[in-house]
Scaffold this active site. Structure first.
Site, mmCIF file in Angstrom:
data_model
loop_
_atom_site.group_PDB
_atom_site.id
_atom_site.type_symbol
_atom_site.label_atom_id
_atom_site.label_comp_id
_atom_site.label_asym_id
_atom_site.label_seq_id
_atom_site.Cartn_x
_atom_site.Cartn_y
_atom_site.Cartn_z
ATOM 1 N N ASP A 1 44.557 -34.010 71.974
ATOM 2 C CA ASP A 1 43.339 -33.552 71.295
ATOM 3 C C ASP A 1 42.396 -32.810 72.258
ATOM 4 O O ASP A 1 42.720 -32.578 73.427
ATOM 5 C CB ASP A 1 42.657 -34.774 70.657
ATOM 6 C CG ASP A 1 42.089 -34.465 69.284
ATOM 7 O OD1 ASP A 1 41.636 -33.331 69.078
ATOM 8 O OD2 ASP A 1 42.078 -35.374 68.429
ATOM 9 N N ASP B 1 40.182 -29.683 61.512
ATOM 10 C CA ASP B 1 40.909 -30.700 60.747
ATOM 11 C C ASP B 1 40.973 -30.376 59.258
ATOM 12 O O ASP B 1 40.017 -29.879 58.655
ATOM 13 C CB ASP B 1 40.231 -32.072 60.913
ATOM 14 C CG ASP B 1 40.576 -32.715 62.244
ATOM 15 O OD1 ASP B 1 41.191 -32.053 63.101
ATOM 16 O OD2 ASP B 1 40.209 -33.897 62.423
#
Ligand SMILES: *[C@@H]1O[C@H](CO)[C@@H](O)[C@H](O)[C@H]1NC(C)=O
Ligand SMILES: *[C@@H]1O[C@H](CO)[C@@H](O)[C@H](O)[C@H]1NC(C)=O
Length: 434
Positions: free
Chosen positions: A147, A207
């Site tokens: 991430d 996202d």
């Protein structure tokens, strides 16, 4: 460039991708985040793995079980410097769980961040790349989702981001264990231009959100060229619009644009919308990573993600289909996607983004085969990959698509010649050059 040169480039066995032997086709599997966020433990992960096996999804190719954020203690071990699995969430130990997952026949996916902390505030791997890669390899992981949270400002130019992600790529390589390396860098700093030499896949947007086309200011851009903030809460069609121009940056010789994990089964979309979600992710060759509770999945959603013909297109060793056009239709758009598969078949998809049905629209072969005009001369057998109906078509396909739905075909050159094989008189695109 001549057609012959293009052909040689297309068939040359050159690999420009990260050389870890992984990712010839985009990965498939399951990830805990979309359904469970931080609410994970060994029961949740193992129950979903068991369900993946019992429902036949493993056999269909969904062979990664990926554990997302929130698996560790808040502090590294002060003596060894290693990240420590949370013993309350994993009372039998993380290695025991990974072994059980391997014994079921899956590969195991781990999560960390190229930052001081993960997105949920657990220890991240920035400047701890070697020790963490070694720890992960000792635990026998097969995949790492990496991430971008808390990156300490080490972003903002492609080179700075590249170096931050390259550090983990090199650390993983040094372990000697082949580990699929999945960047989750949200499409910042033009990741599609630099990721292929260090990673197997790279997220190209913020996202996903479980909605077909809901506008949300937190996902600020409608196309891929967002200056900086990629945000989150991105709808399916927002992500499709960002992914389509980037199809040229992804394929078996480079690696895969990741459109984020699937939302099928999480309740925010209709069946037809989920069908579009699944079909587009497959046709554009995004990783197909389920993100729902597989142990409690409706038969219709299970059937949807089990469509063998759509999975076969996804796993075909070829580049993604291209969007040929996007045309206004009533309150929205119709999109035409078309692409060559490795055996000479073609995949063709029509997305109806509007809220009214698309009825008997004729799609000319000159559009479908815009990138290979020779093919427009032939008759093709077209199999609808959802209804399984097969027709033979020449010159055009006739499409009917429900609101927010998608019709997708696999086209195979018909053994019968078209009655009218010389009808097409369009521009010469160079197919006579050799
Ligand atoms: C490490 O990199 C080298 C050079 O690219 C490659 O040949 C090798 O397979 C890699 N090893 C692993 C485990 O990824
Ligand atoms: C994991 O979480 C579930 C649901 O919150 C709970 O029922 C179960 O007991 C937990 N298992 C462990 C090992 O903590």
């Amino acid at each position: 460039m001549s057609f012959t040169t293009l052909l040689i480039l297309a068939i040359a066995p050159a690999i420009w991708a990260l050389d870890n032997g992984l990712g010839q086709s985009p990965p498939m599997g399951w990830n805990s985040w979309n359904r469970y966020t931080c609410d994970i433990n060994e029961t949740v992960i193992l129950n979903n793995a068991k369900a993946m096996k019992e429902t036949g999804l493993l056999e269909l190719g969904y062979n990664h079980i990926i554990m997302d954020d929130c698996w560790s203690k808040r502090q590294r071990d002060p003596e060894t410097g290693k990240i420590v699995p949370d013993p309350e969430k994993f009372p039998n130990g993380l290695e025991d769980m990974i072994e059980k997952i391997h014994n079921m026949g899956f590969k195991f996916g781990m999560y960390s961040s190229a930052g001081k902390y993960t997105c949920a505030g657990y220890p991240g791997s920035l400047d701890y790349e070697e020790i963490d890669a070694k720890t992960f390899a000792d635990w026998k992981i097969d995949y790492l989702k990496y991430d971008n949270c808390f990156n300490q400002g080490r972003s903002g130019t492609p080179l700075i981001s590249y170096q931050r992600y390259e550090a983990m790529s090199e650390a993983l390589n040094k372990t000697g264990r082949p580990i699929f390396y999945a960047l989750c860098q949200w499409g910042e700093d033009q990741v599609w231009n630099w990721a292929s030499t260090v990673a197997n896949s790279w997220r190209i947007t913020g996202d996903i959100y479980d909605s077909f086309d809901r506008y949300d200011i937190r996902c600020p851009c409608e196309t891929y060229d967002c200056p900086s903030l990629q945000g989150y809460h991105c709808s399916i069609m927002n992500i499709v619009n960002k992914a389509t121009p980037l199809a040229q940056k992804t394929g078996p010789n480079s690696g895969w644009s990741d459109m984020d994990m699937l939302e099928i089964g999480n309740g925010g979309m209709t069946y037809d919308e989920y069908l579009t979600h699944f079909t587009m992710w497959a046709v554009l060759k995004s990783p197909l990573i389920l993100g729902n509770d597989v142990s409690n999945m409706s038969p219709e959603h299970l059937a949807l993600v089990s469509n063998f013909d759509v999975i076969a297109v996804h796993q075909d060793v070829s580049a993604p289909a291209n969007r040929i056009w996007k045309k206004p239709f009533v309150d929205s758009f119709v999109h035409l996607f078309s692409g060559a598969l490795s055996n000479g078949d073609w995949v063709v998809a029509i997305v109806n983004e509007a809220t009214v049905p698309l009825v008997e629209m004729s799609i000319p072969f000159s559009d479908i085969f815009f990138d290979n005009r020779d093919n427009a001369k032939f008759a093709w057998t077209a199999k609808d990959l959802w209804t399984k109906e097969t027709i033979t078509a020449a010159r055009h396909l006739t499409v009917d698509v429900v609101p927010h739905g998608t019709q997708v075909w696999r086209l195979q050159k018909s053994t019968h010649n078209s009655h009218n094989s010389n009808y097409w008189t369009g521009h010469n695109t160079g197919h006579n050059a050799n």
